[in-house]
Write an enzyme that holds these catalytic residues in place. Structure first.
Site, PDB file in Angstrom:
ATOM      1  N   LEU A 103       1.019  -1.267   0.044  1.00 42.48           N
ATOM      2  CA  LEU A 103      -0.154   0.101   0.081  1.00 42.48           C
ATOM      3  C   LEU A 103       0.940   1.344   0.093  1.00 42.48           C
ATOM      4  O   LEU A 103       1.929   1.261   0.615  1.00 42.48           O
ATOM      5  CB  LEU A 103      -0.765   0.060   1.148  1.00 42.48           C
ATOM      6  CG  LEU A 103      -1.891  -0.873   1.326  1.00 42.48           C
ATOM      7  CD1 LEU A 103      -2.860  -0.985   2.533  1.00 42.48           C
ATOM      8  CD2 LEU A 103      -2.796  -1.059   0.254  1.00 42.48           C
ATOM      9  N   ASP A 104       0.343   2.306  -0.699  1.00 38.19           N
ATOM     10  CA  ASP A 104       1.286   3.603  -0.966  1.00 38.19           C
ATOM     11  C   ASP A 104       1.457   4.013   0.597  1.00 38.19           C
ATOM     12  O   ASP A 104       0.815   3.905   1.621  1.00 38.19           O
ATOM     13  CB  ASP A 104       0.641   4.536  -1.690  1.00 38.19           C
ATOM     14  CG  ASP A 104       0.340   4.169  -3.108  1.00 38.19           C
ATOM     15  OD1 ASP A 104       1.303   3.165  -3.587  1.00 38.19           O
ATOM     16  OD2 ASP A 104      -0.461   4.518  -3.679  1.00 38.19           O
ATOM     17  N   ARG A 105       2.392   4.916   0.759  1.00 37.62           N
ATOM     18  CA  ARG A 105       2.821   5.416   2.110  1.00 37.62           C
ATOM     19  C   ARG A 105       1.493   6.092   2.763  1.00 37.62           C
ATOM     20  O   ARG A 105       1.593   5.953   3.881  1.00 37.62           O
ATOM     21  CB  ARG A 105       4.012   6.318   1.917  1.00 37.62           C
ATOM     22  CG  ARG A 105       4.483   7.018   3.337  1.00 37.62           C
ATOM     23  CD  ARG A 105       5.791   8.166   2.852  1.00 37.62           C
ATOM     24  NE  ARG A 105       6.470   8.435   3.920  1.00 37.62           N
ATOM     25  CZ  ARG A 105       6.136   9.362   5.008  1.00 37.62           C
ATOM     26  NH1 ARG A 105       4.992  10.126   4.515  1.00 37.62           N
ATOM     27  NH2 ARG A 105       6.747   9.623   6.002  1.00 37.62           N
ATOM     28  N   HIS A 203       0.147   2.141  -8.060  1.00 40.72           N
ATOM     29  CA  HIS A 203      -0.529   3.299  -7.847  1.00 40.72           C
ATOM     30  C   HIS A 203      -1.856   3.092  -8.766  1.00 40.72           C
ATOM     31  O   HIS A 203      -2.670   3.999  -9.315  1.00 40.72           O
ATOM     32  CB  HIS A 203       0.068   4.540  -8.490  1.00 40.72           C
ATOM     33  CG  HIS A 203       1.248   4.898  -7.205  1.00 40.72           C
ATOM     34  ND1 HIS A 203       0.911   4.899  -6.154  1.00 40.72           N
ATOM     35  CD2 HIS A 203       2.429   5.623  -7.700  1.00 40.72           C
ATOM     36  CE1 HIS A 203       2.157   5.274  -5.652  1.00 40.72           C
ATOM     37  NE2 HIS A 203       2.943   5.772  -6.653  1.00 40.72           N
TER      38      HIS A 203
END
Length: 252
Positions: A103-105, A203
């Site tokens: 998962l993105d930051r 993303h």
């Protein structure tokens, strides 16, 4: 019965680095089946009773942990500058945990951590098309046309044409009147959506929303296959999977 070296057994159970464990064994910190063992190469199996400084050390081959990932933490096993999702599991029995996917930051929500490579491959393989469901707040008004575009398989950019996805528009908040909108910074309004995708490109959710002229401003993963985020877990909290949850994942 499969046997491993005593130092390997203890290292994998998180008692220290290989060199630290070897030193402890030689100092007499370890008893196996009631006897002190000082040889790191001594072989043990899961049936042996192993104690480190008087505390029982039961062998755990695999761990499966559900984390409600908070924003600001990266999906990695280690990093010299940033806190990782593995850092959030201080009582893990295994020291070879890794996040299944990423998962993105700035993205929150469900993240599975394990050391079971077979299960991870099963969940991430493009061949299996394991569904992932996200909740997002979007800058801009999502429309019925967007639902159709996502359902048909959206052309995102030259690198990605997404598989058909299921978009649900949960609510739409149009821009306020001019007097109310002053200083709002969001003249186009916002939308709340739920999106189910069947792949996990880089993303991907943000890129798909951008492709229809909007931007994701908040993103949270709700489920991955049969595994659903436990609503009792606050961001940063975690728990181990139940037997039934694990069985359902393997049945994907």
């Amino acid at each position: 019965m499969y046997k491993v070296r005593l130092d390997k057994y203890l290292t994998e159970m998180g008692l220290g680095s290989r060199s630290e464990v070897k030193q402890g064994i030689r100092k007499g910190f370890v008893r196996v089946n009631g006897e002190t063992v000082v040889r790191p190469e001594h072989k043990v199996s899961v049936k042996d009773k192993v104690f480190w400084k008087g505390t029982s050390v039961d062998f755990v081959e695999y761990e499966y942990i559900m984390l409600n990932k908070p924003a600001g933490v990266i999906s990695a096993t280690e990093d010299s500058r940033e806190k990782t999702v593995v850092d959030l599991i201080p009582d893990s029995r295994r020291k070879d945990l890794f996040p299944v996917g990423r998962l993105d930051r700035d993205t929150e929500g469900l993240l599975l951590l394990t050391n079971d490579g077979k299960l991870a491959h099963r969940l991430l393989s493009p061949r299996h098309h394991v569904a992932k469901v996200y909740y997002a707040v979007v800058s801009g008004v999502m429309t019925e046309a967007d639902i159709r575009s996502f359902a048909e398989g959206l052309y995102v950019d030259e690198e990605l044409t997404a598989l058909p996805a299921e978009l649900d528009i949960l609510s739409v908040h149009p821009a306020a009147g001019k007097s109310e909108a002053e200083g709002s910074g969001n003249p186009e309004g916002t939308s709340e959506i739920r999106l189910k995708i069947y792949e996990g490109k880089f993303h991907q959710v943000k890129r798909m929303v951008h492709a229809v002229g909007k931007e994701v401003i908040y993103l949270k993963r709700l489920s991955m296959g049969s595994l659903r985020l436990d609503e009792a877990l606050r961001p940063g909290e975690y728990r181990r999977l139940s037997t039934s949850e694990l069985e359902e994942l393997y049945a994907e």
